[in-house]
Design an enzyme around this catalytic site. Structure first.
Site, PDB file in Angstrom:
ATOM      1  N   CYS A 150      53.593  60.021 -50.528  1.00  0.00           N
ATOM      2  CA  CYS A 150      54.401  59.691 -49.348  1.00  0.00           C
ATOM      3  C   CYS A 150      53.980  60.550 -48.161  1.00  0.00           C
ATOM      4  O   CYS A 150      52.850  60.416 -47.681  1.00  0.00           O
ATOM      5  CB  CYS A 150      55.885  59.844 -49.687  1.00  0.00           C
ATOM      6  SG  CYS A 150      56.976  59.164 -48.427  1.00  0.00           S
ATOM      7  N   HIS A 210      56.094  55.833 -54.172  1.00  0.00           N
ATOM      8  CA  HIS A 210      56.741  56.876 -54.984  1.00  0.00           C
ATOM      9  C   HIS A 210      56.545  56.616 -56.479  1.00  0.00           C
ATOM     10  O   HIS A 210      57.367  55.950 -57.105  1.00  0.00           O
ATOM     11  CB  HIS A 210      58.244  56.931 -54.667  1.00  0.00           C
ATOM     12  CG  HIS A 210      58.545  57.594 -53.370  1.00  0.00           C
ATOM     13  ND1 HIS A 210      58.796  58.941 -53.253  1.00  0.00           N
ATOM     14  CD2 HIS A 210      58.611  57.089 -52.107  1.00  0.00           C
ATOM     15  CE1 HIS A 210      59.014  59.239 -51.977  1.00  0.00           C
ATOM     16  NE2 HIS A 210      58.911  58.133 -51.264  1.00  0.00           N
ATOM     17  N   GLU A 234      57.167  58.565 -58.751  1.00  0.00           N
ATOM     18  CA  GLU A 234      58.224  59.242 -59.520  1.00  0.00           C
ATOM     19  C   GLU A 234      59.511  58.417 -59.561  1.00  0.00           C
ATOM     20  O   GLU A 234      60.484  58.837 -60.197  1.00  0.00           O
ATOM     21  CB  GLU A 234      58.505  60.624 -58.909  1.00  0.00           C
ATOM     22  CG  GLU A 234      59.457  60.654 -57.731  1.00  0.00           C
ATOM     23  CD  GLU A 234      58.888  60.029 -56.453  1.00  0.00           C
ATOM     24  OE1 GLU A 234      59.667  59.817 -55.511  1.00  0.00           O
ATOM     25  OE2 GLU A 234      57.673  59.751 -56.384  1.00  0.00           O
TER      26      GLU A 234
END
Length: 1518
Positions: free
Chosen positions: A305, A389, A391
């Site tokens: 990001c 993202h 995660e």
């Protein structure tokens, strides 16, 4: 030691805050509740959102009711779950989040005090809310979830964050989309002026510095891999994922001089963060140093990001601001290193322009929607990034492997960066000609959705230049059209049974290279499996396109399915397969009771059910094994949530979940019989993505190519789940999901069958993006099934795991209340909405809630309306989630507020609340004692009108090119302007008995004709299974109610030219008078003439007046008058209500007692219109005339006859065209009457007139001034579209070039006969009596063609699933028919059949010299004499003939024989005329006189036939 990661304060302060909050939560008690209590109230305080473009929006404040002190950015995110994670994402620092999903707060907020093993708040991405505010459309002040600790509003107040609801978030999203991210401020002082100057928070605040750690922190102390994490606003899940993988993670502040001590670490990780990347000059400078080291000092660098942007700038690139940023959970990304596509979670406003990067870097990921860069990679060094993202939290887990890739590089920095490698895709199929198998006639569990799916598939295949051969005997389907209006028609259509023998012969004739088996429901799938196992596809070198047959077997065979799931450690219910009843009983000892049985290779849960004890199990298992080779005995999970995902996969292993749906009803009710909501409403981000990830893993493992559906049971109070089943084909749910999302699943699946990658298929709605995406919904869809169990005597009305519904509706609203009420009304015009319909006693009510039936929703409504049960009590009985029940309760609370008001007392706020909660004008009128018209006038005077919104698949993120519309009262603006003209066509609504796929065919023909004529066509319909609700069939599609209120709303808004009511069956026809009175221009036959035909008394009077013969009749004025009439004309008499469909409440009475019962039922159905009694003509032939008229003159006509005598509803009759047994005199009488009736009613458009004939009498019994069920059959048999002609007549267009058959036409068609046969679904309706009468019972129809009546009849019969008897036939008829039966029985005997007969029938047959074996009646077993019921159960009998009459005495024995035949899959004939034609046809067939009955002779016939001999052109149907 693991310590919490504090920001904007010391760790100690954070821990103090936690401990204080813990005691606070414990002391208040209710805050820790997993559901809200009765005292939860909706917010009432008002607040404003001011935007820099001058817009001010007013909403209700549900968070901290304080004004913001400074300006912040206003952004939108399209994620449908995960608000706790989003609000705590540091990347949202300094921003007001607008959530596009309409209802927020449903599952509350988890416990803030619960820490994970790292000492981090377990369910959040930071220790506090970072967003500056929250904007939603609807705030759920009632919440329910097993992990919830409080409401969302309480959490916002606790954190000092404002929240606004009642905002048109779609309008706001479109504004941001068009103008870019806006600066705004929330103000609670309603009198305060809007700001006059605006400051961008990115320009005067260092957002990264605000969220970054203030000092280094270590996580996973002592782990082997040492990683330095630069915290620019690091989400907690990044820490969790790295440490879980064996990292010792040292988190340092954003401005830490990490370049100087990077040599102490194995790699550098750059986190996400908020704001403009150029503000992080210190970080960029450190990165420049870090990437400039000599080769021997290189350390892997992975940026996510903001980390991606910072590394890009350090590498010489330029960060550019995106117009409105990418925020949400459904952003599609392609990996250029592998070609793989992923769905990703994103939250950023900038991206790196990769053209500005140096030569050492190349693009790694690209966004498939807007082509912006999503990551880059160094060509030789281990530096790589992801703009998305990996995660997740919230969002999909597709790219979690990026952390493994990074850590692999940290272990070996010199090795090239490796991504997971997929198996190579198989070569693209080299096919030019494709055979597609259809589903046959519509039945329960397999309805019009396969017409829609199949049509979409044909469209997709034709687009790719393929020649398509279609096999489908469903004459009423749009996909079997061959006319020029049908741009996407198949090249060749065969109206033949979809059975292995016939399919093989079509393969021999057409020589296709490929076959599509996933678009024809279970019919096509089971046929293909049988052919595959027999080696037929290999024999002819035909490639199965899409999902392989072995994969189909792996999902359909219950044991193989369990084995496949066990291979990947997936969770399935404890279950055991059984192929005998004894094996099932043995399995029950392991599962215990109650248990569930499921049939293999079955459709719609056929053969499945809950068994409560061994006797119940034995009974159900025996029935299930009669129609299926194997059953699964499964541990019951009653009360668990049921959730479905529609999944699409291509051969390259790219996979998306297009739609997830949650059942309102918990597990135990078949999903086809459940109320279903899309998207799911009570699941958290964790649950949603857990099941999504599982779905993708399972579908990849099974090797599905195209589309499939996966169903789960989810425990309501834990993360435990089980996979129930996978449907490896398009299903009813697929059609629903397609319409619910705007994503054309069948179209995409067909392209994927050809080996295309999904990212090369265009998104048909936006026309800009592609098909690799997951739709985001900014509305809620509710599906409610339509049952017709009242049509069947003796049927059990309880609903369970075996599907019984005949159709379904789909409503669209912006809240559950609005969507649910709309859907309830759509199911039947007699339903007012969510309110009591019939009155239950307390005992009945409790039973209705405990044992679900088709009336349960009304029972719940009654319990809430009369306050007899609380929400908790209803939940305890039904196990329906508290959240759903609370939303239902909100509807009732609005009713309670209105019920004591007068029209004058009904103010703007309350009336608007009622409309937002889904109340119709007529509902409100009934509540306050007013009229529908007065309510309409009142709300219009207050400016309360519905807004038109688009379905665009991406929650307004991208503009839609299609006009796929719905109306809502939750909105401030229309998405589209007025159409200013165009013709509205009213669709048929839900499929029901009497109104099925044939009326959809009529609607589609009408809108296609209008468009061909250059007119704008608008369709209004709410049936997700139809072709008419396909958004590219018309200029505007309103997926909305077919009610007077809604039609007028649309008519006025679009300034329509007029409305066509004559092609959608009875629902539009019933609206003619009210619409006409309201000033709506009806096109075609005038409304008063429609009334003259529908009103039984007016019609009977009119028929007498014009001198057309009809049976003697009388209007029902009293029971005495009716009895007097019956005694004068003699029994039997026919009772006929007005304005009904499919003979509802029409009955033949043979005695005074029967007549009194019939009159009561008819009066109830036809309360506002007269009921007529007429003489019932026994033994009469029934004749129909379908026609098209213009200004009272017939311009097209076709006369057809029924095989069954009068007394069988025309929809259940077997139709023959052209007639084979009518005399010239009878035909002329029909023509003469048809002319007179058409003239008298001044008909323009379609008409259907029905007659009975006996001797020299030819009497008119009915006239429908609308299309009838037989129009598709007549059109396709005659070779010209009657509805096209009718539409042209209605709008005044010329029909002279259409070669229409008129009343004067003779001998058309001349060299073949068409026979239409009904499809019944008695097997599914346990307890119903499979016998025919004047009220319709069939659920669909098929038609086939032959050189004569017998040939066409037998083909049609075989197409309904009827199997020709091999050996033994059981005969049992009423004594008055025994002589007739003798002739047919002798024919069957001559054909070599062994005849068995019940006592009385057997005695007559033996007396008449017909050899037969006499068997005992079911209720009178005799020693040493075979029993009829047992013979049927053991399948010793191959066909049952049981023909009762009103004189039959052995009612129970007859019923048992008929019902047992149906339950055990034995062919059944219950009509004497059908028996005669069957015997004649079988006789001719045995003598070799019929072509194409036997599939081999069909092929030989085709080989020998010249084009001149053929009935149809080579490009027409066969």
């Amino acid at each position: 030691m693991l310590r919490p990661f504090a920001r904007g304060g010391s760790p100690a302060a954070f821990m103090n805050k936690l401990s204080g909050r813990t005691s606070n939560l414990r002391s208040t008690g209710r805050l820790m509740a997993t559901q809200s209590g009765d005292d939860a109230a909706p917010p009432t305080a008002l607040a404003k959102l001011h935007l820099e473009d001058g817009t001010t929006l007013t909403g209700r404040s549900f968070g901290c009711h304080e004004s913001q002190t400074g300006e912040v950015g206003v952004v939108f995110t399209t994620g449908m779950v995960g608000y706790p994670e989003a609000l705590t994402d540091p990347s949202y620092q300094g921003q007001i989040i607008t959530l596009t999903t309409p209802m927020v707060g449903n599952y509350g907020v988890p416990d803030r005090t619960k820490l994970d093993k790292f000492g981090l708040p377990a369910m959040f991405e930071s220790y506090k809310i970072h967003a500056s505010g929250l904007i939603v459309q609807d705030y759920a002040h009632h919440y329910s979830h097993w992990k919830a600790a409080s409401s969302l509003g309480d959490w916002l107040k606790e954190e000092g964050i404002p929240g606004l609801c009642d905002i048109d978030t779609r309008m706001l999203t479109k504004k941001i989309r068009e103008k870019g991210a806006l600066v705004g401020r929330i103000e609670v002082d309603l009198d305060a002026p809007p700001p006059t100057s605006w400051e961008n928070p990115n320009e005067h605040r260092h957002l990264v510095a605000e969220v970054s750690a203030k000092e280094p922190r270590v996580y996973g102390k002592g782990n082997p891999i040492k990683i330095m994490g630069v915290d620019c606003g690091m989400k907690y899940n990044m820490i969790r994922l790295l440490v879980d993988r064996g990292c010792e993670l040292t988190v340092v502040p954003w401005d830490h001089p990490f370049a100087s001590d990077m040599h102490n670490y194995d790699g550098i990780f750059l986190s996400n963060g908020p704001g403009d990347p150029t503000s992080c000059k210190e970080t960029i400078e450190q990165l420049k140093q870090a990437i400039s080291v000599p080769d021997n000092e290189v350390k892997p660098i992975f940026g996510i990001c903001l980390g991606n942007q910072l590394l890009g700038i350090a590498a010489g690139g330029e960060a550019k601001k995106l117009p409105f940023g990418n925020r949400g959970q459904n952003q599609p990304v392609i990996n250029h290193a592998t070609g793989e596509c992923y769905i990703t979670s994103q939250n950023h406003g900038y991206h790196i322009d990769t053209t500005t990067l140096g030569d050492d870097y190349k693009e790694l990921f690209t966004n498939l929607n807007d082509a912006s860069n999503e990551g880059f990679i160094h060509k030789s060094r281990p530096y790589f990034t992801a703009q998305f993202h990996p995660e997740y939290r919230n969002g999909p887990t597709d790219t979690e492997f990026m952390f493994d890739t990074f850590l692999a590089a940290c272990k070996d920095p010199k090795a090239p960066i490796q991504f997971p490698v997929r198996k190579p895709a198989p070569p693209k199929p080299d096919v030019k000609k494709i055979l597609m198998l259809g589903s046959g006639g519509t039945s329960i569990g397999q309805a019009g959705e396969f017409d829609y799916s199949g049509g979409q598939a044909i469209k997709a295949l034709k687009e790719e230049g393929k020649e398509v051969v279609l096999m489908n005997p469903n004459i009423a389907s749009v996909q079997t059209n061959m006319d020029e209006k049908s741009h996407t028609k198949a090249d060749h259509t065969y109206f033949l049974p979809v059975t292995p023998d016939f399919v093989e012969e079509v393969i021999k004739k057409e020589k296709p290279e490929g076959i599509v088996i996933s678009m024809g429901g279970q019919t096509a799938l089971n046929c293909a499996v049988e052919m595959y196992l027999d080696g037929i596809f290999d024999k002819y070198n035909v490639q199965v396109l899409g999902t392989s047959v072995q994969s189909v077997i792996d999902t359909e065979d219950r044991q193989l399915f369990c084995d496949k799931l066990n291979e990947i450690g997936e969770k399935i219910a404890e279950s055991y397969t059984a192929e005998t009843v004894e094996a099932a009983v043995e399995a029950s000892k392991k599962t215990g009771y109650p248990l569930m049985i499921r049939s293999a290779f079955a459709l719609g849960g056929l053969g499945s059910g809950i068994c409560v004890d061994e006797d119940h199990l034995r009974e159900n298992a025996k029935k299930a094994l009669a129609t299926s080779p194997q059953i699964l005995v499964e541990k019951s999970m009653l009360g668990w949530k049921e959730v479905e995902y529609e999944v699409v996969r291509d051969v390259y292993d790219n996979c998306v979940t297009v739609c997830n749906m949650e059942n309102f009803d918990p597990l135990g009710i078949h999903t086809g019989d459940s109320i279903v909501m899309a998207p799911s409403q009570t699941m958290s981000d964790e649950e949603y993505h857990m099941l999504r990830e599982t779905a993708i893993r399972v579908v990849k493992h099974l090797g599905i190519v195209g589309e499939c559906n996966i169903q789960y049971a989810l425990h309501p109070e834990s993360l435990e789940y089980c996979i129930i089943e996978v449907n490896p084909r398009l299903s009813r749910s697929s059609a629903l999901a397609s319409k619910a999302t705007g994503y054309p699943l069948a179209f995409v699946a067909a392209k994927l069958c050809l080996g295309m990658p999904i990212n090369e298929v265009q998104n048909a709605v936006t026309k800009k993006t592609q098909a690799f995406f997951e739709p985001s919904l900014d509305y809620i869809v509710t599906k409610i099934p339509r049952w017709d169990m009242t049509k069947f005597q003796g049927v059990a009305t309880n609903i369970g795991s075996a599907m019984k519904s005949v159709g379904e509706v789909m409503s669209i609203g912006r809240t559950m209340e609005e969507s649910l009420q709309k859907a309830i009304r759509m199911v039947d015009p007699s339903n007012a909405g969510y309110q009591p319909k019939m009155h239950f006693t307390k005992e009945e009510l409790l039973h209705e809630l405990k044992v679900p039936t088709d009336r349960r929703i009304f029972a719940i409504a009654q319990a809430m309306h009369d306050k007899s049960l609380s929400v908790s009590e209803i939940h305890d009985i039904t196990k329906i989630d508290h959240w759903f029940l609370r939303r239902c309760e909100a509807i009732v609370k609005t009713y309670d507020l209105m019920k004591n008001k007068t029209l004058d007392q009904l103010d703007h706020a309350l009336l608007l609340e009622a409309k937002k909660n889904g109340y119709s004008d007529i509902q409100i009128a009934d509540c306050i004692g007013s009229t529908e018209d007065d309510i309409r006038a009142k709300r219009q005077s207050l400016g309360i009108t519905p807004k038109t919104k688009q379905i665009d698949t991406l929650a307004a993120e991208y503009p839609a090119e299609t006009n796929y519309l719905y109306t809502t009262y939750h909105g401030d603006e229309d998405d589209v302007g007025s159409q200013n003209g165009g013709v509205m066509v009213l669709g048929s609504g839900a499929y029901r008995i009497g109104s099925s796929i044939e009326f959809d065919w009529c609607g589609v023909s009408a809108i296609r004709t209008l468009r061909q004529l250059g007119k704008k066509a608008t369709m209004v319909n709410y049936n997700p299974e139809t072709v008419s609700t396909d958004y590219d069939e018309c200029d505007r599609l309103y997926f909305d109610e077919l009610s007077k209120e809604r039609i007028i709303d649309i008519y006025e808004k679009d300034a329509s030219e007029g409305v066509i009511v004559s092609v959608g069956g009875q629902i539009p026809n019933g609206l003619a008078i009210p619409l006409d009175k309201a000033g709506v221009k009806l096109l075609g036959t005038p409304a008063d003439m429609i009334d003259n035909a529908e009103d039984r008394m007016k019609f009977s009077d009119m028929i007498d007046e014009i001198g057309v013969q009809q049976p003697r009749w009388r209007e029902l004025t009293s029971i005495d008058s009716a009895l007097d009439f019956a005694n004068n004309v003699g029994y039997p008499v026919l009772v006929r209500p007005s304005y009904v469909l499919s003979g509802a409440a029409m009955n033949v009475a043979w005695t005074d007692e029967q007549l009194e019962a019939c009159l009561g039922e008819a009066a109830e159905v036809s309360q506002d219109h007269p009921v007529v009694i007429s003489d019932f003509i026994e033994g009469a032939v029934e004749i129909e005339c379908d026609g098209v008229a213009k200004d009272g003159e017939l311009i097209a006509a076709a006369i057809h006859e029924h095989i069954e005598n009068a007394g069988v509803h025309s929809g259940d009759a077997t139709l023959v065209l052209p007639p084979q047994d009518l005399t010239a005199y009878q035909m002329e009488r029909v023509r003469d009457a048809a002319r007179k009736i058409t003239k008298r009613l001044n008909i323009t458009g379609p008409v259907n007139i029905q007659f009975v004939a006996k001797g020299t009498d030819v009497m008119c019994i009915e006239c429908n001034v609308r299309a009838s069920r037989s129009f598709p059959f007549v059109s396709k048999t005659m070779g010209v579209d009657f509805i096209e002609a009718a539409t042209k007549a209605i709008v005044g267009a010329d029909t002279s070039d259409m070669n229409l058959p008129t009343l004067e036409t003779r001998g058309r068609p001349s060299n073949y006969v068409g026979v239409k046969a009904p499809m019944f679904s008695f097997t599914r309706l346990r307890g119903s009596d499979p016998v025919l009468g004047v009220e319709m019972a069939s659920t669909g129809e098929v038609a086939c063609f032959g050189a004569n009546k017998e040939e066409a009849f037998l083909k049609s019969l075989l197409s309904t699933g009827f199997k020709m008897p091999k050996k033994n036939i059981l005969l049992s008829v009423q004594s008055s028919l025994e002589n007739d039966m003798t002739h047919s029985a002798y024919q069957l005997h001559e054909l070599g059949y062994n005849l068995f007969a019940t006592k009385a029938t057997g005695a007559v047959l033996q007396k008449n010299g017909v050899p037969c074996t006499v068997v005992a009646y079911p209720t009178e077993p005799e020693e040493g004499v075979p029993n009829a019921e047992e013979l049927i159960r053991e399948k010793e009998i191959c066909m049952v003939v049981n023909v009762p009459t009103y004189e039959s005495k052995r009612l129970e024995d007859n019923f048992i024989m008929r019902r047992t035949a149906v339950d055990f899959g034995v062919p059944l004939l219950t009509n004497m005329n059908l028996v005669k034609v069957f015997a004649d046809a079988a006789h001719k067939h045995a003598g070799g006189e019929l072509t194409g009955l036997d599939s081999t002779t069909l092929f030989e016939h085709y080989k020998a036939e010249s084009d001149a001999d053929a009935w149809s052109d080579p490009t027409e149907y066969h």
